[in-house]
Design a protein around this motif. Structure first.
Motif, mmCIF file in Angstrom:
data_model
loop_
_atom_site.group_PDB
_atom_site.id
_atom_site.type_symbol
_atom_site.label_atom_id
_atom_site.label_comp_id
_atom_site.label_asym_id
_atom_site.label_seq_id
_atom_site.Cartn_x
_atom_site.Cartn_y
_atom_site.Cartn_z
ATOM 1 N N VAL A 162 -3.002 -1.230 2.991
ATOM 2 C CA VAL A 162 -3.732 -1.219 1.720
ATOM 3 C C VAL A 162 -4.876 -0.210 1.719
ATOM 4 O O VAL A 162 -5.222 0.344 0.686
ATOM 5 C CB VAL A 162 -4.249 -2.637 1.407
ATOM 6 C CG1 VAL A 162 -5.272 -2.619 0.286
ATOM 7 C CG2 VAL A 162 -3.077 -3.530 1.029
ATOM 8 N N ASP A 167 2.615 -1.656 -4.471
ATOM 9 C CA ASP A 167 1.250 -1.172 -4.717
ATOM 10 C C ASP A 167 0.819 -1.539 -6.129
ATOM 11 O O ASP A 167 1.627 -1.533 -7.055
ATOM 12 C CB ASP A 167 1.157 0.344 -4.533
ATOM 13 C CG ASP A 167 -0.282 0.796 -4.285
ATOM 14 O OD1 ASP A 167 -1.115 0.645 -5.203
ATOM 15 O OD2 ASP A 167 -0.574 1.304 -3.189
ATOM 16 N N GLY A 219 0.843 -1.196 0.000
ATOM 17 C CA GLY A 219 0.000 0.000 0.000
ATOM 18 C C GLY A 219 0.867 1.231 0.000
ATOM 19 O O GLY A 219 1.552 1.517 0.983
#
Length: 429
Positions: free
Chosen positions: A260, A201, A164
């Motif tokens: 995330v 990510d 994330g």
């Protein structure tokens, strides 16, 4: 007249403060929250890295919400027909309280994806307890690596994966990479052992919410420190030995940090009201349609973004950020007050004031009022923003920032939080 506020995060906390100013002593304001403090989450990376004492980001409700009734507990259900809220206190006793006006601001919890092993092996980062646990875990991995004679184990313990690359993940990687570097510096046995940090990510760049040039600037800053940026990449599986990435690489590690995103608090599921992406549908006045006595704001509410056009039948929604939650809390207070005859209700309409991202050390990225800044200047802007935004403990925070510039980090593992106390799949944060 009794107004019940569920949650004391950014939205609920600021709603309560504004309501007290507007209504004075003419009504009873009740705040129900699992903790006796409001956590200023944007500074959690500095708690994890040891810059700030955790108490400085914990704003006590008793002293900042004076004159209100504070109930410690987890809300289990809301009966909109009976106008009542049920909750469980810390000793697991059940209680019910009735209301004349209701503000739902329960916030959000970790967003979990159906990826094998993540729930069992990842560490979350949304609470003070999780920040303290992560700090201990990172220091512990450095200590265990130093004690190990197995090169493969040492490499795995000195490898850290953050999933994330939004604000939280980027700041966690930036701040905690410095922490592990300081910790390893005091371990002569790790002098030749590289520390590997990966920021992963699925998006095509880090900090996608920021201006593209600021995102590129932040990327360069992190890469100069050796942090690997893996965009367009996801996690396919997590095990006790490491992480399988969609790129095909298996990364041996004992540290998977899950940043995330978030999803609305599970309380929303039992309300029986319309939702959009799990968030309570509200109108531009933050009122639940058909329920003139019930309002919702913050991460749990699908607040229309009046500054953006609709997409088909679905309105554009305000993003789930602290900045929006704080403003929504203030506006919902004004509209609740208007519903009892004090003032006029107004729609929620925001103006983007920009964003700040702390990259550790003297590095930051910021765009206040659309002005792109990076480096030490952005760092000063970032800290000034947080200093003004945090509702208490400003003197202590400033003092600790000052000490951090002149004194070495204290690298100690306190062991205050055990792994079982911060499960990633906990329903409430």
């Amino acid at each position: 007249m009794r107004i019940v506020i569920v949650g004391a995060g950014f939205a609920g906390f600021h709603a309560a403060r504004r309501l007290r100013r507007l209504l004075r002593q003419r009504t009873q304001i009740v705040v129900i929250n699992p903790t006796d403090y409001f956590a200023y989450l944007p500074l959690l990376p500095e708690v994890a890295s040891g810059i700030l004492d955790p108490r400085e980001v914990a704003v006590p409700l008793a002293t900042t919400l004076r004159g209100m009734r504070l109930l410690l507990g987890e809300v289990t259900s809301v009966d909109l027909e009976a106008r009542s809220v049920s909750y469980v206190d810390p000793e697991r006793r059940h209680h019910t309280i009735e209301y004349d006006r209701l503000v739902l601001a329960p916030g959000s919890v970790h967003k979990l994806l159906p990826i094998p092993g993540v729930t069992e092996h990842a560490h979350g980062f949304r609470t003070i307890a999780e920040a303290l646990y992560l700090r201990d875990h990172l220091i512990g991995q450095i200590e265990l690596a130093d004690a190990s004679t197995d090169p493969a184990e040492r490499t795995a313990r000195c490898t850290f994966v953050v999933v994330g690359a939004g604000y939280t993940g980027t700041e966690v990687a930036a701040q905690c990479e410095l922490l592990t570097r300081h910790a390893a510096r005091h371990r002569p046995g790790l002098a030749a052992q590289p520390l590997r940090w990966l920021l992963v990510d699925i998006a095509d760049r880090i900090l996608p919410e920021l201006d593209e040039k600021l995102s590129e600037s932040a990327t360069r800053t992190l890469q100069k420190r050796g942090i690997e940026i893996h965009t367009g990449t996801s996690v396919e599986k997590a095990t006790a030995e490491g992480v399988q990435l969609s790129s095909g690489e298996f990364v041996p590690t004992r540290s998977l940090i899950w940043c995330v995103g978030v999803r609305p608090d599970p309380l929303v599921d039992g309300l029986g009201v319309p939702t959009i992406k799990g968030r309570i549908v509200v109108d531009e006045y933050l009122n639940i349609p058909g329920r003139p006595d019930a309002f919702a704001c913050g991460d749990a509410a699908a607040v229309p973004d009046l500054t953006r056009p609709r997409t088909g039948d679905t309105p554009a929604l305000a993003p789930m950020t602290a900045q929006h939650a704080m403003r929504q809390g203030k506006r919902v207070a004004e509209n609740v007050a208007a519903s009892v005859g004090h003032g006029e209700r107004k729609p929620y309409r925001h103006r983007n004031l920009g964003f700040v991202v702390d990259l550790g050390g003297w590095q930051s990225a910021a765009n206040p009022l659309g002005i792109r800044l990076s480096g030490p200047v952005a760092k000063l802007v970032t800290r000034a923003y947080h200093w003004f935004a945090v509702p208490a403990n400003r003197g202590r925070i400033a003092a600790e920032w000052l000490v951090d510039t002149v004194a070495p980090h204290q690298i100690v593992k306190l062991g205050l939080v055990r792994p079982g106390q911060v499960p990633l799949d906990a329903d409430h944060e």
